[in-house]
Design an enzyme around this catalytic site. Structure first.
Site, mmCIF file in Angstrom:
data_model
loop_
_atom_site.group_PDB
_atom_site.id
_atom_site.type_symbol
_atom_site.label_atom_id
_atom_site.label_comp_id
_atom_site.label_asym_id
_atom_site.label_seq_id
_atom_site.Cartn_x
_atom_site.Cartn_y
_atom_site.Cartn_z
ATOM 1 N N ASP A 185 5.185 1.333 7.251
ATOM 2 C CA ASP A 185 6.350 1.236 6.362
ATOM 3 C C ASP A 185 7.400 2.274 6.725
ATOM 4 O OD1 ASP A 185 4.483 3.230 5.445
ATOM 5 O OD2 ASP A 185 5.602 3.359 3.569
ATOM 6 N N GLU A 227 2.764 4.485 3.290
ATOM 7 C CA GLU A 227 2.640 5.932 3.396
ATOM 8 C C GLU A 227 3.741 6.634 2.614
ATOM 9 O OE1 GLU A 227 3.436 9.941 5.301
ATOM 10 O OE2 GLU A 227 4.729 8.185 5.096
#
Length: 485
Positions: free
Chosen positions: A77, A144
């Site tokens: 991400d 994350e």
């Protein structure tokens, strides 16, 4: 020059492919599909867990079968930030990259090199047939940036390697052996929506033009925080004038220092010009304070139409007091590692929610667990005193430095052999997923390293082109140098 013309070609090829796939935190479906198609194309074993984490494996090249299995890890991400005048849909639009001298950046948005460049290196290794390495497992984690939930959800037994190379650091030539833990503290103010007074004049105050940045890796720089700057002015105003606070909004992400903030206030017509004069004086003071680190800061005011509602006076005063009192920045430096921030806190966001709430988001970090809890509780106490409802997340653990790490020694030696100079051995104040991995895989021997990135988590994010080649060369030498079992 285009991104596909850069060297090493295979790394930049895959980084370009990654930038073309939208991948906001918690919405990684498209990049997961890309990874699944990649594994199928190269006929590589792939696993996906319930959280969406992906593990792609590749056997050793001939002659390296007796080496220990190495896990290479990055998160899929990216932080999605853009300038106000940039039109971009992070859920559907690709990132537009620009080569700017020795740097690669994006056109008005975050670049996503954090951690797309780590993904690109893993994909390049998996796709290559001329790189020497032992057995490898490439782990791509989800989410994350908004809580490390992918790493938290990782199950025991998902990976088999004993060595982990985290590819999520931001300075070439630095090898990290530890990181801070983190915790989030959220304060919610419930207010009474009141009708606005038609006899007042209404003004919008904007703080913008700040660099922003990573609330861990760049907190020590003294970057301007738009929420703190706006709160400072509102507190000064509160001491001199009666005014109505109609709305307030600033910042977005818990791990980004806020670049922009604004509010709408109502003042008596007789006070309008004096308020403007006070703002001009305040703006000059802030510009002087930040001239070396945030030279483009802008603080302005303009007339706006009367809003329908305002925040009740008592809650508005308590909110302003709490934002003024809330600490932000470095709280303490490490006594163990020179120049390492030990503890910090970030006043990250102030948001209107629904028709009767203001929610303030903050994040705390420390390499010492007790200090992390202490600063989180200090922030909580500020907002509790102001009457807010405070909640705190469980947070995530730090990664305690291990100077005796075997993979650290191999990484040091391989770097020196390649470049004839010593790598810097560091710990980082930013949060990495490594601490969470250790909870389930306590035997892992880990380091983190990467190329040079700057202004991550902001639209100024950029990656230094030549450091990618240096980092890639080091990664290949390291994989080749790991001794047999």
């Amino acid at each position: 020059m285009k991104i596909t013309d850069l060297k090493p070609e295979i790394v930049w090829k895959f980084f370009h492919e990654v930038t073309q796939v939208p991948r906001p935190s918690k919405k990684e479906g498209k990049i997961i599909a890309y990874l699944e198609a990649f594994a199928q194309k190269y006929n590589l074993p792939i696993k996906k867990d319930a959280a969406g984490n992906i593990l792609i494996s590749k056997p050793a090249t001939p002659g390296y079968e007796n080496r220990p299995t190495v896990i290479l890890q990055s998160h899929m991400d990216m932080v999605c930030e853009k300038n106000n005048d940039t039109v971009h849909d992070f859920e559907n639009d690709p990132i537009e990259t620009i080569v700017d001298g020795e740097w690669l950046k994006a056109n008005g948005t975050t670049l996503g090199a954090d951690n797309g460049i780590g993904m690109a290196a893993e994909l390049a290794l998996l796709a290559s047939d001329d790189i020497e390495h032992g057995p490898i497992e490439c782990l791509f984690t989800v989410d994350e940036e908004t809580g490390l939930t992918g790493a938290q959800a990782l199950e025991k037994g998902f990976m088999t390697g004993e060595i982990l190379l985290n590819l999520d650091s931001e300075d070439e030539g630095e090898i990290f052996m530890g990181c801070a833990g983190g915790k989030g503290t959220v304060a919610e103010f419930a207010y009474e929506p009141c009708n606005t007074d038609p006899t007042l004049v209404y003004l919008r105050i904007d703080v913008k033009g700040l660099n922003g940045g990573h609330s861990g890796g760049e907190i020590h720089k003294g970057l301007g925080n738009a929420n703190k700057i706006l709160a400072r002015f509102l507190y000064l105003m509160k001491k001199e004038y009666d005014f109505a606070l109609c709305s307030i909004d600033g910042g977005n992400l818990h791990n980004a220092i806020p670049r922009e903030s604004h509010c709408i206030i109502g003042v008596y017509p007789k006070d309008k010009e004096q308020v403007r004069a006070n703002l001009n004086i305040f703006a000059a003071e802030v510009e002087n304070e930040l001239k070396r680190i945030d030279p483009d800061v802008q603080i302005g005011m303009e007339s706006v139409d009367r809003p329908a509602k305002r925040i009740d006076t008592i809650t508005a005063e308590k909110l302003i007091d709490a934002l003024q009192a809330c600490p932000h920045g470095v709280i303490g430096m490490s006594h163990d590692i020179e120049d390492l921030v030990e503890t910090s806190t970030n006043l990250a966001s102030v948001k209107m929610k629904g028709e009767d709430r203001v929610v303030v988001g903050t994040s705390q970090r420390s390499s010492i667990e007790s200090r992390k809890i202490e600063i989180a509780n200090q922030v909580a106490a500020v907002f509790e005193l102001a009457g807010a409802m405070v909640t705190q997340g469980d947070g995530y653990p730090g990664w305690a430095p291990n100077p005796d790490s075997n993979i650290l020694k191999v990484a040091q030696e391989s770097y020196k052999n390649l470049f004839h100079k010593e790598a810097k051995i560091m710990a980082i104040h930013a949060g990495l997923e490594c601490g969470l991995f250790l909870e389930k895989y306590p035997y892992l021997d880990m380091i983190s390293f990467g190329p040079t990135l700057r202004d991550v988590h902001s639209p100024n994010e950029r990656i230094k082109i030549d450091t990618v080649g240096l980092w890639w060369e080091h990664l290949l030498e390291l994989l080749k140098s790991i001794p047999a079992k």
